[in-house]
Design an enzyme around this catalytic site. Structure first.
Site, PDB file in Angstrom:
ATOM      1  N   HIS A  45      61.136  44.862  52.339  1.00  0.00           N
ATOM      2  CA  HIS A  45      61.475  43.901  51.278  1.00  0.00           C
ATOM      3  C   HIS A  45      62.392  44.589  50.279  1.00  0.00           C
ATOM      4  CE1 HIS A  45      58.655  40.896  52.600  1.00  0.00           C
ATOM      5  NE2 HIS A  45      57.772  41.860  52.768  1.00  0.00           N
ATOM      6  N   LEU A  46      63.349  43.860  49.771  1.00  0.00           N
ATOM      7  CA  LEU A  46      64.275  44.396  48.766  1.00  0.00           C
ATOM      8  C   LEU A  46      63.537  44.641  47.450  1.00  0.00           C
ATOM      9  CD1 LEU A  46      67.145  41.965  49.666  1.00  0.00           C
ATOM     10  CD2 LEU A  46      67.311  44.455  49.861  1.00  0.00           C
ATOM     11  N   SER A  47      62.789  43.635  47.016  1.00  0.00           N
ATOM     12  CA  SER A  47      61.969  43.763  45.809  1.00  0.00           C
ATOM     13  C   SER A  47      60.575  44.201  46.253  1.00  0.00           C
ATOM     14  CB  SER A  47      61.894  42.416  45.081  1.00  0.00           C
ATOM     15  OG  SER A  47      61.181  41.467  45.872  1.00  0.00           O
ATOM     16  N   ARG A  57      73.525  34.774  44.514  1.00  0.00           N
ATOM     17  CA  ARG A  57      72.614  34.236  43.498  1.00  0.00           C
ATOM     18  C   ARG A  57      71.583  35.308  43.125  1.00  0.00           C
ATOM     19  NH1 ARG A  57      72.071  28.615  44.044  1.00  0.00           N
ATOM     20  NH2 ARG A  57      70.760  28.773  42.200  1.00  0.00           N
ATOM     21  N   GLU A  67      57.954  46.440  58.209  1.00  0.00           N
ATOM     22  CA  GLU A  67      58.167  45.365  57.231  1.00  0.00           C
ATOM     23  C   GLU A  67      59.013  45.918  56.091  1.00  0.00           C
ATOM     24  OE1 GLU A  67      54.606  44.147  55.149  1.00  0.00           O
ATOM     25  OE2 GLU A  67      55.546  42.292  54.475  1.00  0.00           O
ATOM     26  N   ARG A 127      55.132  41.287  41.874  1.00  0.00           N
ATOM     27  CA  ARG A 127      55.672  40.002  41.394  1.00  0.00           C
ATOM     28  C   ARG A 127      54.523  38.969  41.298  1.00  0.00           C
ATOM     29  NH1 ARG A 127      61.012  38.760  44.733  1.00  0.00           N
ATOM     30  NH2 ARG A 127      61.096  37.096  43.168  1.00  0.00           N
ATOM     31  N   ALA A 168      60.201  34.566  52.334  1.00  0.00           N
ATOM     32  CA  ALA A 168      59.047  33.747  51.930  1.00  0.00           C
ATOM     33  C   ALA A 168      58.042  33.541  53.067  1.00  0.00           C
ATOM     34  CB  ALA A 168      59.528  32.401  51.401  1.00  0.00           C
ATOM     35  N   PRO A 198      64.447  33.347  55.326  1.00  0.00           N
ATOM     36  CA  PRO A 198      65.143  32.310  54.571  1.00  0.00           C
ATOM     37  C   PRO A 198      65.695  32.757  53.214  1.00  0.00           C
ATOM     38  CG  PRO A 198      62.781  31.961  54.483  1.00  0.00           C
ATOM     39  CD  PRO A 198      63.010  33.050  55.492  1.00  0.00           C
ATOM     40  N   ASN A 199      66.880  32.255  52.950  1.00  0.00           N
ATOM     41  CA  ASN A 199      67.607  32.436  51.687  1.00  0.00           C
ATOM     42  C   ASN A 199      68.264  33.805  51.532  1.00  0.00           C
ATOM     43  OD1 ASN A 199      67.070  29.780  50.593  1.00  0.00           O
ATOM     44  ND2 ASN A 199      64.954  30.466  50.406  1.00  0.00           N
ATOM     45  N   TYR A 225      67.781  40.628  43.279  1.00  0.00           N
ATOM     46  CA  TYR A 225      68.043  41.142  44.629  1.00  0.00           C
ATOM     47  C   TYR A 225      69.292  42.020  44.737  1.00  0.00           C
ATOM     48  CZ  TYR A 225      64.450  37.751  45.764  1.00  0.00           C
ATOM     49  OH  TYR A 225      63.274  37.063  45.803  1.00  0.00           O
ATOM     50  N   ASP A 236      51.524  35.396  64.413  1.00  0.00           N
ATOM     51  CA  ASP A 236      51.072  35.336  65.811  1.00  0.00           C
ATOM     52  C   ASP A 236      52.163  35.826  66.757  1.00  0.00           C
ATOM     53  OD1 ASP A 236      48.582  34.412  65.126  1.00  0.00           O
ATOM     54  OD2 ASP A 236      49.000  32.305  65.569  1.00  0.00           O
ATOM     55  N   HIS A 278      54.662  35.412  53.286  1.00  0.00           N
ATOM     56  CA  HIS A 278      53.468  34.982  52.556  1.00  0.00           C
ATOM     57  C   HIS A 278      52.874  33.675  53.074  1.00  0.00           C
ATOM     58  CE1 HIS A 278      55.367  37.935  50.008  1.00  0.00           C
ATOM     59  NE2 HIS A 278      56.388  37.124  49.766  1.00  0.00           N
ATOM     60  N   ARG A 331      52.872  36.135  46.007  1.00  0.00           N
ATOM     61  CA  ARG A 331      53.632  37.020  46.911  1.00  0.00           C
ATOM     62  C   ARG A 331      52.817  38.248  47.325  1.00  0.00           C
ATOM     63  NH1 ARG A 331      59.041  35.189  46.443  1.00  0.00           N
ATOM     64  NH2 ARG A 331      59.383  34.206  44.432  1.00  0.00           N
ATOM     65  N   ASN A 370      62.464  41.541  57.419  1.00  0.00           N
ATOM     66  CA  ASN A 370      62.255  41.035  56.069  1.00  0.00           C
ATOM     67  C   ASN A 370      62.082  39.528  56.250  1.00  0.00           C
ATOM     68  OD1 ASN A 370      62.222  40.107  53.483  1.00  0.00           O
ATOM     69  ND2 ASN A 370      64.071  41.206  52.810  1.00  0.00           N
TER      70      ASN A 370
HETATM   71  O1  CA2 Z   1      62.131  41.188  48.186  1.00  0.00           O
HETATM   72  C1  CA2 Z   1      62.324  40.667  49.274  1.00  0.00           C
HETATM   73  O2  CA2 Z   1      63.060  41.157  50.142  1.00  0.00           O
HETATM   74  C2  CA2 Z   1      61.666  39.318  49.585  1.00  0.00           C
HETATM   75  O3  CA2 Z   1      61.365  39.278  50.978  1.00  0.00           O
HETATM   76  C3  CA2 Z   1      62.669  38.259  49.220  1.00  0.00           C
HETATM   77  C4  CA2 Z   1      62.137  36.855  49.406  1.00  0.00           C
HETATM   78  C5  CA2 Z   1      60.810  36.672  48.686  1.00  0.00           C
HETATM   79  O4  CA2 Z   1      60.282  35.391  48.984  1.00  0.00           O
HETATM   80  C6  CA2 Z   1      59.800  37.728  49.075  1.00  0.00           C
HETATM   81  O5  CA2 Z   1      58.641  37.543  48.305  1.00  0.00           O
HETATM   82  C7  CA2 Z   1      60.363  39.116  48.833  1.00  0.00           C
HETATM   83  C8  CA2 Z   1      63.132  35.825  48.876  1.00  0.00           C
HETATM   84  C9  CA2 Z   1      64.488  35.918  49.496  1.00  0.00           C
HETATM   85  C10 CA2 Z   1      65.407  35.033  48.743  1.00  0.00           C
HETATM   86  O6  CA2 Z   1      66.675  35.636  48.740  1.00  0.00           O
HETATM   87  C11 CA2 Z   1      67.539  35.273  47.778  1.00  0.00           C
HETATM   88  C12 CA2 Z   1      68.687  36.040  47.685  1.00  0.00           C
HETATM   89  C13 CA2 Z   1      69.600  35.749  46.706  1.00  0.00           C
HETATM   90  C14 CA2 Z   1      69.390  34.682  45.847  1.00  0.00           C
HETATM   91  C15 CA2 Z   1      68.260  33.926  45.964  1.00  0.00           C
HETATM   92  C16 CA2 Z   1      67.329  34.213  46.940  1.00  0.00           C
END
Ligand code: CA2
Length: 145
Positions: free
Chosen positions: A100-102, A18, A98, A107, A77, A10-11, A23, A87, A80, A111, A74
């Protein structure tokens, strides 16, 4: 040609639009292009997807069995929060990486726990889009054994 699937939660459709300070400036489409290029160079084929719907993600994981040889995820959210995703990943029967960008472990504490980590053979975090290409390389290495 080995077929792999890359799933995004998601997102992540908002990448580059954003929160670029967290990111980066690359869009999801840029990331997808990068993954196709990397996979092609390793004689692999990528199915790259993103969803904001947890049920859809779980269906994609279930359906991946027998079609793809490996998975990069990836879960954003859901990493977590989702025991349901955990499952589904547990029974998919292929190597899971797995990504993740960050780096979630650097953080907020909410997380730090990952349901995906428990079922993944490898994890990459905090490397931005390069983390995805590194994950493809790692999967190629694992699948060649
Ligand atoms: O660092 C990552 O790749 C995360 O999976 C990104 C998730 C976050 O919940 C994880 O803890 C780490 C959030 C993705 C939200 O993506 C956005 C991208 C642009 C603007 C806002 C949110």
């Amino acid at each position: 040609m080995k077929k792999i699937i890359i799933l995004n939660g998601p997102n992540l459709n908002l990448l580059g639009i954003r929160e670029p300070e967290v990111y980066g400036i690359d869009t999801l489409r840029d990331l997808e292009d990068l993954c196709h290029q990397k996979a092609y160079s390793l004689n692999m084929k990528v199915d790259f997807r993103q969803t904001n719907h947890e049920g859809e993600m779980i269906e994609w994981v279930q359906e991946a069995r027998g079609i793809y040889e490996g998975m990069i995820i990836n879960a954003a959210a859901w990493t977590h929060t989702s025991l349901a995703l955990h499952d589904a990943l547990k029974i998919v029967d292929m190597p899971i990486i797995e990504v993740h960008l960050s780096n979630p472990k650097e953080r907020e504490t909410f997380r730090h726990f990952s349901y995906v980590e428990l079922v993944a053979v490898h994890g990459i975090a905090g490397k931005g889009p390069e983390g995805y290409t590194e994950a493809i390389e790692k999967l190629a290495e694992i699948l060649s054994k």
